[in-house]
Write an enzyme that holds these catalytic residues in place. Structure first.
Site, PDB file in Angstrom:
ATOM      1  N   CYS A 177      16.150  -3.505  -2.242  1.00  0.00           N
ATOM      2  CA  CYS A 177      16.155  -2.116  -3.145  1.00  0.00           C
ATOM      3  C   CYS A 177      17.359  -2.125  -3.974  1.00  0.00           C
ATOM      4  O   CYS A 177      17.595  -1.464  -5.243  1.00  0.00           O
ATOM      5  CB  CYS A 177      16.338  -0.895  -2.226  1.00  0.00           C
ATOM      6  SG  CYS A 177      15.025  -0.590  -0.914  1.00  0.00           S
TER       7      CYS A 177
HETATM    8  O1  KQY Z   1      13.616   1.685  -1.586  1.00  0.00           O
HETATM    9  C1  KQY Z   1      14.174   1.658  -2.572  1.00  0.00           C
HETATM   10  N1  KQY Z   1      13.796   0.831  -3.437  1.00  0.00           N
HETATM   11  C2  KQY Z   1      15.328   2.723  -2.908  1.00  0.00           C
HETATM   12  C3  KQY Z   1      15.669   3.655  -1.891  1.00  0.00           C
HETATM   13  C4  KQY Z   1      16.398   4.624  -2.666  1.00  0.00           C
HETATM   14  C5  KQY Z   1      16.962   5.863  -1.759  1.00  0.00           C
HETATM   15  C6  KQY Z   1      17.966   6.683  -2.497  1.00  0.00           C
HETATM   16  N2  KQY Z   1      18.742   7.397  -1.674  1.00  0.00           N
END
Ligand code: KQY
Length: 364
Positions: A355
């Site tokens: 992420c």
């Molecule tokens: O899982 C993702 N690609 C991003 C997670 C975002 C979490 C924001 N607090």
């Protein structure tokens, strides 16, 4: 210079390559938001540095940093890493950077999705998010790549592609009322096909349990290469993750991919279950969007790793399961270098290594 193109990537002969294909660069953003990262980002910054340095041994890294944090980030990162000043609302490069597409003539372009902080005013995690929404176009400027602005809300972590016409996603996220409520499943599929040169979309029902992104696929599975995926698994029938993983397994093994291949699934057991501790919760400022109470279940997953030029950057999350996860990946990725990075601090922010990273594919 970066031009905004009005044509359609697939019609222009561009496709999104898989993460297993060669990469020129990885982008990351520096964490500092005090209602998401504990201790004003200080604890997470250390982990982001570890991730960046592990990647930089095989792939050049660019770190996007606010003006306020520029000196801090520059002095703590090695010279291998390029640091550029860029304003963001948080640090989830997978979701705010462009999805890159390439053609056979050695050209590369960015697909810039609309971003609404994982749900906008319906169930988004923060407001405003306009700086995040500008990041894809800013990266295209810095990289001197032309850009398409895609007509839907989408985060990069909600899709995985194999580079040969297959896209994996979840219904939970892409069909969520907080993303594109006026579009049908078929219309969303058409946008994906037009923008990434996809022939087939594999719809998994739900993402990982208690994932605040509305079930991003990148926290549940990872594409190893065409026809092969890693799936987050759970052996405990009493854990809500059990049924989610079983259902995903059924979907994956009953489907064929865009090239007609049966999909091979590597199961990797989830860590934990993991929960926010009292001490961790105390270090985070309160806010409306993100649940950061002590005892909250964390959406921990080993599938949230990055593939970069024959190296896997794997989040280490639980001594009970870390070695098993590493062994599964070593088998799934023969000849790859598996580098584990302790990553609980990223998990506390709501995601993991996949992420916080976005790859810029190599062009021939
Ligand atoms: O899982 C993702 N690609 C991003 C997670 C975002 C979490 C924001 N607090």
């Amino acid at each position: 210079m970066s031009m905004l193109l009005k044509s359609i990537p697939a019609a222009d002969g561009f496709r999104m390559p898989g993460e297993h294909e060669a990469q020129d660069e990885i982008w990351i953003a520096w964490p500092e938001r005090s209602d998401n990262w504990r201790n004003g980002g200080k604890s997470a910054q250390k982990t982001f540095i570890d991730v960046a340095e592990a990647i930089a041994e095989v792939t050049p890294v660019t770190m996007a940093v606010s003006a306020d944090q520029y000196d801090n980030a520059r002095s703590r990162l090695s010279d291998k890493i390029r640091v550029v000043e860029m304003t963001t609302d948080d640090a989830w490069m997978r979701d705010i950077a462009p999805s890159y597409v390439i053609n056979t003539q050695g050209e590369r372009r960015g697909v810039d999705w609309e971003f609404n902080a994982w749900g906008g005013l319906v169930d988004g995690l923060y407001f405003p998010w306009d700086k995040d929404d500008q990041v894809a176009s800013k990266i295209c400027e810095v990289m001197r790549n032309d850009r398409y602005r895609a007509p839907i809300v989408l985060e990069g972590g909600s899709i995985h592609v194999d580079g040969e016409g297959t896209l994996y996603t979840t219904e939970e996220c892409l069909l969520h009322p907080s993303r594109n409520p006026d579009l049908s499943k078929e219309e969303i599929e058409q946008v994906l096909k037009d923008h990434l040169s996809i022939e087939k979309v594999i719809w998994i029902k739900n993402g990982l349990y208690n994932d605040e992104t509305n079930g991003h696929v990148d926290n549940l599975i990872h594409v190893v290469k065409p026809g092969e995926v890693v799936l987050s698994w759970c052996n405990d029938e009493n854990d809500p993750q059990y049924a989610i993983s079983q259902a995903a397994y059924k979907t994956l093994t009953n489907e064929t991919d865009a090239q007609g291949r049966q999909i091979k699934v590597h199961k990797v057991h989830i860590p934990g279950p993991l929960f926010i501790t009292e001490e961790e919760a105390q270090g985070i400022d309160s806010c409306d969007g993100m649940e950061r109470e002590a005892g909250e279940r964390l959406a921990g997953s080993y599938a949230n790793f990055l593939i970069t030029n024959q190296r896997i950057i794997l989040p280490l999350l639980d001594p009970k399961y870390d070695d098993d996860a590493k062994a599964v990946l070593q088998q799934a990725f023969p000849g790859y270098d598996i580098v584990g990075v302790p990553a609980r601090e990223i998990l506390l922010g709501g995601g993991n290594i996949h992420c916080i990273t976005q790859q810029i594919p190599a062009v021939a």
